[in-house]
Motif scaffolding. Structure first.
Motif, PDB file in Angstrom:
ATOM      1  N   THR A 116       0.828  -1.207   0.000  1.00  9.73           N
ATOM      2  CA  THR A 116       0.000   0.000   0.000  1.00  9.73           C
ATOM      3  C   THR A 116       0.861   1.255   0.000  1.00  9.73           C
ATOM      4  OG1 THR A 116      -1.782  -1.146   1.178  1.00  9.73           O
ATOM      5  CG2 THR A 116      -1.768   1.264   1.281  1.00  9.73           C
ATOM      6  N   ALA A 117       1.921   1.246   0.798  1.00  3.99           N
ATOM      7  CA  ALA A 117       2.797   2.418   0.865  1.00  3.99           C
ATOM      8  C   ALA A 117       3.461   2.688  -0.483  1.00  3.99           C
ATOM      9  CB  ALA A 117       3.855   2.212   1.948  1.00  3.99           C
ATOM     10  N   LEU A 118       3.909   1.633  -1.165  1.00  2.00           N
ATOM     11  CA  LEU A 118       4.529   1.821  -2.476  1.00  2.00           C
ATOM     12  C   LEU A 118       3.526   2.396  -3.479  1.00  2.00           C
ATOM     13  CD1 LEU A 118       6.730  -1.380  -3.007  1.00  2.00           C
ATOM     14  CD2 LEU A 118       7.501   0.936  -2.452  1.00  2.00           C
ATOM     15  N   ILE A 119       2.313   1.860  -3.452  1.00  4.03           N
ATOM     16  CA  ILE A 119       1.299   2.345  -4.396  1.00  4.03           C
ATOM     17  C   ILE A 119       0.942   3.795  -4.105  1.00  4.03           C
ATOM     18  CG2 ILE A 119      -1.059   2.019  -5.225  1.00  4.03           C
ATOM     19  CD1 ILE A 119      -0.758  -0.953  -4.487  1.00  4.03           C
ATOM     20  N   GLU A 120       0.775   4.123  -2.832  1.00  6.08           N
ATOM     21  CA  GLU A 120       0.353   5.479  -2.473  1.00  6.08           C
ATOM     22  C   GLU A 120       1.371   6.524  -2.889  1.00  6.08           C
ATOM     23  OE1 GLU A 120      -2.661   4.955   1.309  1.00  6.08           O
ATOM     24  OE2 GLU A 120      -0.507   5.031   1.711  1.00  6.08           O
ATOM     25  N   THR A 121       2.639   6.156  -2.900  1.00  4.30           N
ATOM     26  CA  THR A 121       3.665   7.105  -3.343  1.00  4.30           C
ATOM     27  C   THR A 121       3.401   7.561  -4.774  1.00  4.30           C
ATOM     28  OG1 THR A 121       5.337   6.144  -1.879  1.00  4.30           O
ATOM     29  CG2 THR A 121       6.121   7.411  -3.767  1.00  4.30           C
ATOM     30  N   VAL A 122       3.066   6.617  -5.651  1.00  8.30           N
ATOM     31  CA  VAL A 122       2.786   6.962  -7.047  1.00  8.30           C
ATOM     32  C   VAL A 122       1.423   7.632  -7.167  1.00  8.30           C
ATOM     33  CG1 VAL A 122       2.459   6.039  -9.373  1.00  8.30           C
ATOM     34  CG2 VAL A 122       4.294   5.159  -7.920  1.00  8.30           C
ATOM     35  N   ARG A 166      -8.879 -10.484  -2.969  1.00  8.50           N
ATOM     36  CA  ARG A 166      -8.214  -9.773  -1.865  1.00  8.50           C
ATOM     37  C   ARG A 166      -7.550  -8.491  -2.353  1.00  8.50           C
ATOM     38  NH1 ARG A 166      -3.138 -12.102   1.764  1.00  8.50           N
ATOM     39  NH2 ARG A 166      -2.807 -10.207   2.987  1.00  8.50           N
ATOM     40  N   SER A 167      -6.821  -8.592  -3.463  1.00  5.43           N
ATOM     41  CA  SER A 167      -6.157  -7.388  -3.970  1.00  5.43           C
ATOM     42  C   SER A 167      -7.182  -6.385  -4.471  1.00  5.43           C
ATOM     43  CB  SER A 167      -5.173  -7.749  -5.081  1.00  5.43           C
ATOM     44  OG  SER A 167      -5.831  -8.291  -6.205  1.00  5.43           O
ATOM     45  N   ARG A 168      -8.283  -6.864  -5.016  1.00  5.35           N
ATOM     46  CA  ARG A 168      -9.314  -5.941  -5.500  1.00  5.35           C
ATOM     47  C   ARG A 168      -9.838  -5.071  -4.367  1.00  5.35           C
ATOM     48  NH1 ARG A 168     -15.238  -7.769  -7.471  1.00  5.35           N
ATOM     49  NH2 ARG A 168     -14.778  -9.186  -5.774  1.00  5.35           N
ATOM     50  N   LYS A 169     -10.036  -5.654  -3.199  1.00  5.78           N
ATOM     51  CA  LYS A 169     -10.533  -4.878  -2.055  1.00  5.78           C
ATOM     52  C   LYS A 169      -9.508  -3.820  -1.629  1.00  5.78           C
ATOM     53  CE  LYS A 169     -13.565  -8.474  -0.224  1.00  5.78           C
ATOM     54  NZ  LYS A 169     -14.789  -7.701  -0.560  1.00  5.78           N
ATOM     55  N   LEU A 170      -8.227  -4.189  -1.675  1.00  5.94           N
ATOM     56  CA  LEU A 170      -7.178  -3.211  -1.355  1.00  5.94           C
ATOM     57  C   LEU A 170      -7.230  -2.040  -2.317  1.00  5.94           C
ATOM     58  CD1 LEU A 170      -4.501  -2.098  -0.197  1.00  5.94           C
ATOM     59  CD2 LEU A 170      -3.312  -3.699  -1.734  1.00  5.94           C
ATOM     60  N   TYR A 171      -7.345  -2.334  -3.604  1.00  6.85           N
ATOM     61  CA  TYR A 171      -7.344  -1.269  -4.598  1.00  6.85           C
ATOM     62  C   TYR A 171      -8.594  -0.395  -4.475  1.00  6.85           C
ATOM     63  CZ  TYR A 171      -3.643  -4.150  -6.591  1.00  6.85           C
ATOM     64  OH  TYR A 171      -2.496  -4.877  -6.774  1.00  6.85           O
ATOM     65  N   GLU A 172      -9.694  -0.984  -4.104  1.00  6.47           N
ATOM     66  CA  GLU A 172     -10.908  -0.190  -3.882  1.00  6.47           C
ATOM     67  C   GLU A 172     -10.685   0.819  -2.761  1.00  6.47           C
ATOM     68  OE1 GLU A 172     -13.839  -3.165  -3.189  1.00  6.47           O
ATOM     69  OE2 GLU A 172     -14.353  -3.392  -5.318  1.00  6.47           O
ATOM     70  N   ARG A 173      -9.988   0.406  -1.708  1.00 10.08           N
ATOM     71  CA  ARG A 173      -9.711   1.325  -0.589  1.00 10.08           C
ATOM     72  C   ARG A 173      -8.806   2.469  -1.028  1.00 10.08           C
ATOM     73  NH1 ARG A 173      -9.201  -3.592   2.355  1.00 10.08           N
ATOM     74  NH2 ARG A 173      -6.926  -3.423   2.388  1.00 10.08           N
ATOM     75  N   LEU A 174      -8.009   2.239  -2.067  1.00  8.59           N
ATOM     76  CA  LEU A 174      -7.101   3.269  -2.563  1.00  8.59           C
ATOM     77  C   LEU A 174      -7.749   4.152  -3.625  1.00  8.59           C
ATOM     78  CD1 LEU A 174      -3.821   1.163  -2.804  1.00  8.59           C
ATOM     79  CD2 LEU A 174      -4.363   2.917  -1.112  1.00  8.59           C
ATOM     80  N   GLY A 175      -9.021   3.914  -3.889  1.00  2.65           N
ATOM     81  CA  GLY A 175      -9.749   4.793  -4.803  1.00  2.65           C
ATOM     82  C   GLY A 175      -9.973   4.247  -6.193  1.00  2.65           C
ATOM     83  N   PHE A 176      -9.570   3.005  -6.456  1.00  5.64           N
ATOM     84  CA  PHE A 176      -9.810   2.403  -7.773  1.00  5.64           C
ATOM     85  C   PHE A 176     -11.248   1.915  -7.867  1.00  5.64           C
ATOM     86  CE2 PHE A 176      -5.228   2.222  -7.541  1.00  5.64           C
ATOM     87  CZ  PHE A 176      -4.805   2.378  -8.855  1.00  5.64           C
ATOM     88  N   GLU A 177     -11.811   2.013  -9.068  1.00  2.02           N
ATOM     89  CA  GLU A 177     -13.174   1.572  -9.325  1.00  2.02           C
ATOM     90  C   GLU A 177     -13.195   0.672 -10.555  1.00  2.02           C
ATOM     91  OE1 GLU A 177     -15.464   5.117  -9.774  1.00  2.02           O
ATOM     92  OE2 GLU A 177     -15.374   5.632  -7.635  1.00  2.02           O
ATOM     93  N   PRO A 178     -14.245  -0.154 -10.715  1.00  2.00           N
ATOM     94  CA  PRO A 178     -14.331  -1.019 -11.894  1.00  2.00           C
ATOM     95  C   PRO A 178     -14.224  -0.220 -13.181  1.00  2.00           C
ATOM     96  CG  PRO A 178     -15.980  -1.642 -10.276  1.00  2.00           C
ATOM     97  CD  PRO A 178     -15.373  -0.361  -9.782  1.00  2.00           C
ATOM     98  N   ALA A 179     -13.494  -0.781 -14.153  1.00  2.00           N
ATOM     99  CA  ALA A 179     -13.287  -0.096 -15.438  1.00  2.00           C
ATOM    100  C   ALA A 179     -13.696  -1.037 -16.561  1.00  2.00           C
ATOM    101  CB  ALA A 179     -11.829   0.323 -15.587  1.00  2.00           C
ATOM    102  N   GLY A 180     -14.978  -1.271 -16.675  1.00  2.00           N
ATOM    103  CA  GLY A 180     -15.459  -2.154 -17.726  1.00  2.00           C
ATOM    104  C   GLY A 180     -15.728  -3.555 -17.218  1.00  2.00           C
TER     105      GLY A 180
END
Length: 208
Positions: A142-148, A167-181
């Motif tokens: 999460t820390a590495l992703i948040e830097t970018v 599991r990773s999908r839930k992490l990405y949702e918390r970081l603001g990612f949403e379904p893209a198609g």
């Protein structure tokens, strides 16, 4: 204490390959590409090495200071998807030839993900992220992703990825990612979730 990271170089290649191999050996998509466990143990590191070489040459790999986690990013230009069409057509076949010429799923996964990759806007593409098995759950990825993502917010850039498990999908949702198609359902295999994140507006500095 924050996570210290740096940009990986050629000297970090074996470290990155080892991290990715550990992180994805039991991933559903890796299991689809290499259904036989013994075959996967033997050939999966070669696939991770091919991916590492691509990103070292054309993108950026961030790695934690202690070498326990890494994130592979490509900067995608507007209107070009994965780059020029010739490279896009040849890339999956070249990876297959280098890793395991008899395994058509290596080529197929590259073509399927390329086909759903958004075009039209410049964005940062999180290709893969790997965390050492004994360090997962500590927030390193999460820390590495948040830097970018912080840089994306400052520069007004969106970000994109394909989540390979729930599991990773839930992490990405918390970081603001949403379904893209639509979800990518691999033939007789698991699903992958394309996800997009719009840049978040920056708060103006408070006057003193």
């Amino acid at each position: 204490m924050g996570v210290v990271s740096r940009t990986a170089g050629e000297g970090d290649r074996e470290l990155i390959v080892r991290l990715l191999d550990e992180a994805f050996q039991d991933d559903p998509v890796s299991g689809w590409v290499f259904p036989d466990a013994e075959d996967r143990r033997a050939k999966h590191p070669g696939l991770m090495a091919a991916f590492t070489d691509i990103v070292l040459a054309a993108g950026r790999i961030d790695v934690t200071g202690d070498g326990s986690a890494c994130a592979l990013w490509l900067s995608m230009p507007a209107d070009e998807g994965h780059g020029d069409h010739d490279a896009e057509d040849e890339g999956p076949a070249q990876v297959r030839e280098a890793v395991d010429p008899d395994n058509e799923r290596i080529e197929r996964i590259g073509r399927l993900t390329a086909a759903i990759h958004p075009t039209g806007r410049a964005h940062e593409y999180l290709w893969m992220i790997g965390v050492a098995s004994g360090r997962q759950g500590e927030g390193l990825g999460t820390a590495l992703i948040e830097t970018v993502l912080d840089r994306c917010d400052r520069e007004g850039l969106p970000a994109y990825l394909e989540a390979s498990n729930a599991r990773s999908r839930k992490l990405y949702e918390r970081l603001g990612f949403e379904p893209a198609g639509p979800v990518l359902n691999l033939p007789d295999g698991p699903s992958m979730w394309p996800m997009w994140r719009e840049p978040r507006p920056q708060r103006p500095a408070r006057a003193l």
